[in-house]
Design a protein around this motif. Structure first.
Motif, mmCIF file in Angstrom:
data_model
loop_
_atom_site.group_PDB
_atom_site.id
_atom_site.type_symbol
_atom_site.label_atom_id
_atom_site.label_comp_id
_atom_site.label_asym_id
_atom_site.label_seq_id
_atom_site.Cartn_x
_atom_site.Cartn_y
_atom_site.Cartn_z
ATOM 1 N N ALA A 25 0.858 -1.186 0.000
ATOM 2 C CA ALA A 25 0.000 0.000 0.000
ATOM 3 C C ALA A 25 0.890 1.231 0.000
ATOM 4 O O ALA A 25 1.728 1.399 0.893
ATOM 5 N N ALA A 26 0.720 2.073 -1.003
ATOM 6 C CA ALA A 26 1.464 3.334 -1.051
ATOM 7 C C ALA A 26 0.823 4.304 -0.060
ATOM 8 O O ALA A 26 -0.325 4.707 -0.229
ATOM 9 N N TRP A 58 0.450 -2.505 8.161
ATOM 10 C CA TRP A 58 1.115 -3.770 8.481
ATOM 11 C C TRP A 58 0.171 -4.706 9.234
ATOM 12 O O TRP A 58 0.203 -5.926 9.025
ATOM 13 N N SER A 59 -0.692 -4.157 10.092
ATOM 14 C CA SER A 59 -1.596 -5.010 10.880
ATOM 15 C C SER A 59 -2.587 -5.755 10.000
ATOM 16 O O SER A 59 -3.094 -6.817 10.381
ATOM 17 N N TYR A 60 -2.858 -5.222 8.817
ATOM 18 C CA TYR A 60 -3.769 -5.890 7.886
ATOM 19 C C TYR A 60 -3.033 -6.784 6.893
ATOM 20 O O TYR A 60 -3.653 -7.374 6.008
ATOM 21 N N GLY A 61 -1.725 -6.895 7.021
ATOM 22 C CA GLY A 61 -0.956 -7.799 6.175
ATOM 23 C C GLY A 61 -0.308 -7.159 4.973
ATOM 24 O O GLY A 61 0.318 -7.858 4.164
ATOM 25 N N PHE A 62 -0.436 -5.849 4.817
ATOM 26 C CA PHE A 62 0.154 -5.177 3.660
ATOM 27 C C PHE A 62 1.585 -4.752 3.949
ATOM 28 O O PHE A 62 1.941 -4.437 5.080
ATOM 29 N N GLY A 63 2.395 -4.729 2.886
ATOM 30 C CA GLY A 63 3.653 -4.034 2.961
ATOM 31 C C GLY A 63 3.400 -2.551 2.748
ATOM 32 O O GLY A 63 2.352 -2.151 2.237
ATOM 33 N N VAL A 64 4.357 -1.742 3.127
ATOM 34 C CA VAL A 64 4.262 -0.291 2.930
ATOM 35 C C VAL A 64 5.169 0.108 1.776
ATOM 36 O O VAL A 64 6.355 -0.234 1.757
ATOM 37 N N ALA A 65 4.595 0.817 0.814
ATOM 38 C CA ALA A 65 5.375 1.457 -0.242
ATOM 39 C C ALA A 65 5.585 2.894 0.204
ATOM 40 O O ALA A 65 4.654 3.700 0.190
ATOM 41 N N GLU A 66 6.787 3.182 0.630
ATOM 42 C CA GLU A 66 7.090 4.468 1.275
ATOM 43 C C GLU A 66 7.628 5.488 0.279
ATOM 44 O O GLU A 66 8.329 5.137 -0.677
ATOM 45 N N ALA A 67 7.282 6.749 0.551
ATOM 46 C CA ALA A 67 7.822 7.892 -0.192
ATOM 47 C C ALA A 67 7.573 7.783 -1.688
ATOM 48 O O ALA A 67 8.431 8.106 -2.509
ATOM 49 N N MET A 68 6.362 7.314 -2.029
ATOM 50 C CA MET A 68 5.944 7.275 -3.423
ATOM 51 C C MET A 68 5.147 8.541 -3.739
ATOM 52 O O MET A 68 5.079 9.466 -2.935
ATOM 53 N N GLY A 97 8.166 -6.070 12.075
ATOM 54 C CA GLY A 97 8.241 -7.231 11.194
ATOM 55 C C GLY A 97 7.452 -7.023 9.918
ATOM 56 O O GLY A 97 6.978 -7.985 9.304
ATOM 57 N N GLY A 98 7.324 -5.776 9.478
ATOM 58 C CA GLY A 98 6.554 -5.455 8.285
ATOM 59 C C GLY A 98 7.437 -5.261 7.073
ATOM 60 O O GLY A 98 8.605 -4.895 7.176
ATOM 61 N N ALA A 99 6.871 -5.510 5.895
ATOM 62 C CA ALA A 99 7.603 -5.316 4.640
ATOM 63 C C ALA A 99 7.573 -3.845 4.248
ATOM 64 O O ALA A 99 6.601 -3.134 4.491
#
Length: 367
Positions: A25-26, A58-68, A97-99
């Protein structure tokens, strides 16, 4: 007067993560409402609210797409704030422990002409910053390179040298001109980026395509070398592209996922058990919201995302860096509220109703 159903309570954080799709998720940023976040001013963030929202994803299972671009890269978020955002988010990702992946661009250069060598050095500086922070790099499109490139060889040179310098695998990012008109004609054609990926397949984990053209994405997906993933950035057609067909599917790196995380996580878990009917039912309910959110002029979608985050309780105000809260009209945001309720993304109907009433009064739509 608009009322909300509270349907968002149906979608709680999963006990087990989904596993048949990769989804980033961006994420947007939350401005400090007490700072001078006006056009041209340095960005000042509310770090607690900004990082808290990443933990929500992260709690919902998504990775974070940062600074997009969702985080207002090139639209109010300057590079000093970007570098600090990446550093802080990567540290939080390790703790949770998140992506996390993070954008690499050239926006520390001043606006205006730049040489190809200056562009390559700017990219390399940001690549080093992202790798030092511990995030996987996403090589974003550069307005400077779009303006300076005289042909495909300039793209091959810059990206080829960056891929050679990267410590590990990276993601490429192709943002279409609907999201940023300054990127019109990037690469010079699909065959250019495909040849670059083929030449450097060992360094390319995947490509994120944000062209809002499903047929073009599917065609490119089928042409990628084995082991290189397609990540959809198509906020108009994502349900079908993620579900896929007999020849494959797209993973996800989407701004809309930051808005629809609770229902989308339930849809991804439905795919894990091959319940495509449930997946379709959940995701299709989010599509009218997404298409309105990203309606032309698409590059102002970030205003709608922040507005919905405020309505859902993820932040306490509507101030954005660069004064971007003025990017959408009251009538656009009013329709966005209705569609958000239908999509099931408002967990607290009472809070949403109270905030909607206050906002409707301030913009003169309470009659």
């Amino acid at each position: 007067m608009i009322t909300f159903s509270g349907r968002g309570r149906e979608f709680t954080a999963p006990r087990t993560p989904f596993h048949t799709r990769i989804a980033y998720a961006a994420a947007p940023v939350t401005a400090d409402q007490h700072a001078e976040n006006i056009p041209g001013a340095p960005a000042t963030l509310d770090w607690d609210a900004t990082l808290r929202f990443r933990h929500h994803l992260w709690s919902y299972g998504f990775g974070v797409a940062e600074a997009m671009d969702t985080a207002q890269r090139g639209a109010g978020l300057d590079y000093p704030a970007t570098r600090e955002l990446i550093r802080r988010s990567a540290a939080e990702a390790r703790a949770a422990g998140g992506a996390i992946v993070a954008g690499v661009g050239t926006d520390q250069l001043p606006a205006g002409p730049a040489t190809i060598d200056d562009i390559r050095k700017a990219y390399a500086e940001q690549l080093a910053d992202v790798q030092e922070a511990g995030a996987q790099p996403v090589l974003m499109c550069s307005r400077h390179l779009a303006a300076a490139a005289t042909g495909p060889d300039d793209y091959r040179r810059v990206y080829g040298e960056l891929l050679a310098e990267a410590d590990g695998k990276v993601l490429l990012h192709w943002l279409g001109e609907a999201f940023d008109p300054a990127l019109a004609g990037y690469w010079g054609g699909d065959e250019v980026v495909l040849s670059l990926i083929e030449e450097h397949a060992g360094k390319v984990e995947g490509i994120k395509l944000s062209l809002l053209d499903a047929d073009r994405e599917i065609a490119m997906r089928r042409s990628l070398p084995a082991g290189v993933r397609m990540y959809t950035g198509d906020d108009f057609h994502y349900p079908a592209l993620i579900r896929g067909d007999s020849s494959g599917h797209s993973e996800a790196l989407l701004g809309v996922l930051a808005v629809i995380a609770p229902p989308a996580a339930a849809a991804f878990r439905a795919l894990d058990v091959s319940d495509t009917a449930l997946y379709d039912r959940i995701m299709d309910a989010t599509l009218p919201l997404a298409r309105h959110l990203f309606a032309s002029p698409t590059y102002h979608y970030k205003t709608g995302i922040v507005f919905l985050h405020w309505l859902a309780g993820h932040q306490d105000h509507l101030t954005m860096v660069g004064g971007a809260q003025a990017g959408r009209s009251p009538s656009h945001l009013l329709e966005l509220m209705r569609l958000a309720d239908q999509a099931g993304i408002l967990p607290d109907a009472d809070l949403a109703s109270a905030r909607a009433r206050a906002w409707l009064t301030t913009v003169g739509l309470d009659r």
